[in-house]
Scaffold this motif. Structure first.
Motif, PDB file in Angstrom:
ATOM      1  N   SER A  18      48.586  28.123  71.677  1.00 26.77           N
ATOM      2  CA  SER A  18      48.085  26.756  71.714  1.00 26.77           C
ATOM      3  C   SER A  18      47.740  26.313  70.303  1.00 26.77           C
ATOM      4  CB  SER A  18      46.844  26.659  72.605  1.00 26.77           C
ATOM      5  OG  SER A  18      46.299  25.363  72.532  1.00 26.77           O
ATOM      6  N   ASP A  19      48.035  25.062  70.010  1.00 26.66           N
ATOM      7  CA  ASP A  19      47.633  24.488  68.730  1.00 26.66           C
ATOM      8  C   ASP A  19      46.231  23.896  68.809  1.00 26.66           C
ATOM      9  OD1 ASP A  19      50.029  25.111  67.476  1.00 26.66           O
ATOM     10  OD2 ASP A  19      50.972  23.233  68.055  1.00 26.66           O
ATOM     11  N   SER A  20      45.644  23.913  69.977  1.00 26.59           N
ATOM     12  CA  SER A  20      44.320  23.347  70.180  1.00 26.59           C
ATOM     13  C   SER A  20      43.248  24.411  69.971  1.00 26.59           C
ATOM     14  CB  SER A  20      44.197  22.775  71.597  1.00 26.59           C
ATOM     15  OG  SER A  20      42.847  22.502  71.908  1.00 26.59           O
ATOM     16  N   ASP A  21      42.370  24.174  68.992  1.00 28.55           N
ATOM     17  CA  ASP A  21      41.257  25.106  68.766  1.00 28.55           C
ATOM     18  C   ASP A  21      40.375  25.219  70.002  1.00 28.55           C
ATOM     19  OD1 ASP A  21      42.148  25.496  66.182  1.00 28.55           O
ATOM     20  OD2 ASP A  21      40.706  24.118  65.294  1.00 28.55           O
ATOM     21  N   ALA A  23      41.254  24.844  73.186  1.00 31.16           N
ATOM     22  CA  ALA A  23      41.936  25.634  74.215  1.00 31.16           C
ATOM     23  C   ALA A  23      41.897  27.113  73.861  1.00 31.16           C
ATOM     24  CB  ALA A  23      43.371  25.159  74.389  1.00 31.16           C
ATOM     25  N   GLN A  24      42.081  27.437  72.593  1.00 34.49           N
ATOM     26  CA  GLN A  24      42.022  28.830  72.164  1.00 34.49           C
ATOM     27  C   GLN A  24      40.632  29.410  72.388  1.00 34.49           C
ATOM     28  OE1 GLN A  24      43.322  28.992  68.083  1.00 34.49           O
ATOM     29  NE2 GLN A  24      45.244  27.950  68.546  1.00 34.49           N
ATOM     30  N   LEU A  25      39.610  28.657  72.047  1.00 33.26           N
ATOM     31  CA  LEU A  25      38.240  29.123  72.237  1.00 33.26           C
ATOM     32  C   LEU A  25      37.918  29.281  73.728  1.00 33.26           C
ATOM     33  CD1 LEU A  25      35.665  29.952  70.789  1.00 33.26           C
ATOM     34  CD2 LEU A  25      34.957  27.557  70.831  1.00 33.26           C
ATOM     35  N   PHE A  32      40.542  35.965  78.176  1.00 31.15           N
ATOM     36  CA  PHE A  32      41.999  36.042  78.201  1.00 31.15           C
ATOM     37  C   PHE A  32      42.527  37.201  77.377  1.00 31.15           C
ATOM     38  CE2 PHE A  32      45.778  33.939  79.576  1.00 31.15           C
ATOM     39  CZ  PHE A  32      46.738  34.287  78.641  1.00 31.15           C
ATOM     40  N   GLY A  33      41.832  37.573  76.351  1.00 28.26           N
ATOM     41  CA  GLY A  33      42.290  38.666  75.490  1.00 28.26           C
ATOM     42  C   GLY A  33      41.681  38.504  74.116  1.00 28.26           C
ATOM     43  N   ILE A  34      42.428  38.936  73.108  1.00 31.61           N
ATOM     44  CA  ILE A  34      41.935  38.769  71.751  1.00 31.61           C
ATOM     45  C   ILE A  34      42.573  37.532  71.136  1.00 31.61           C
ATOM     46  CG2 ILE A  34      41.488  41.222  71.444  1.00 31.61           C
ATOM     47  CD1 ILE A  34      44.002  41.312  69.665  1.00 31.61           C
ATOM     48  N   GLY A  35      41.884  36.942  70.189  1.00 28.36           N
ATOM     49  CA  GLY A  35      42.406  35.751  69.535  1.00 28.36           C
ATOM     50  C   GLY A  35      41.618  35.479  68.279  1.00 28.36           C
ATOM     51  N   PRO A  50      33.526  40.385  67.479  1.00 26.83           N
ATOM     52  CA  PRO A  50      34.496  40.404  66.381  1.00 26.83           C
ATOM     53  C   PRO A  50      35.245  41.737  66.314  1.00 26.83           C
ATOM     54  CG  PRO A  50      32.279  40.647  65.518  1.00 26.83           C
ATOM     55  CD  PRO A  50      32.150  40.411  66.989  1.00 26.83           C
ATOM     56  N   ILE A  51      36.559  41.642  66.225  1.00 25.01           N
ATOM     57  CA  ILE A  51      37.394  42.824  65.997  1.00 25.01           C
ATOM     58  C   ILE A  51      38.399  42.456  64.916  1.00 25.01           C
ATOM     59  CG2 ILE A  51      37.142  43.751  68.337  1.00 25.01           C
ATOM     60  CD1 ILE A  51      39.942  42.667  68.916  1.00 25.01           C
TER      61      ILE A  51
END
Length: 98
Positions: A18-21, A23-25, A32-35, A50-51
């Protein structure tokens, strides 16, 4: 294709993009997983862990511009100076501590 740490990264390797911050957050908060997230935003959520935060760092330039004709307008200049101050304060919270 991008390569990080000797590993090629392609768009096809990711189930969610996603290009949407926002949506990613939301995906991160939903587990959902790591990002990736700006440190200043991620630090506000105790549930985000934080990883790889020392291995994968991305810098981002921020520019605040004002039209030369507007620099002398007091109201515009006050807003401009306010935005610059707040963005600089936020940027300090988003720096990685070494």
């Amino acid at each position: 294709m991008i390569e990080r740490m000797g590993v090629p990264l392609t768009r096809e390797m990711f189930a969610f993009r996603s290009d949407s911050d926002l949506a990613q957050l939301a995906a991160l908060r939903a587990g959902f997983g790591i990002g990736a997230s700006q440190l200043g935003i991620a630090r506000r959520d105790r549930n985000l862990v934080p990883i790889l935060h020392t291995e994968l760092l991305f810098s981002m330039d921020v520019w605040v511009a004002i039209h030369p004709d507007m620099r002398s307008d007091r109201r515009i200049r006050l807003i401009f100076d306010y935005l610059v101050d707040k963005l600089m304060r936020y940027a300090k919270t988003s720096r990685h501590e070494t």
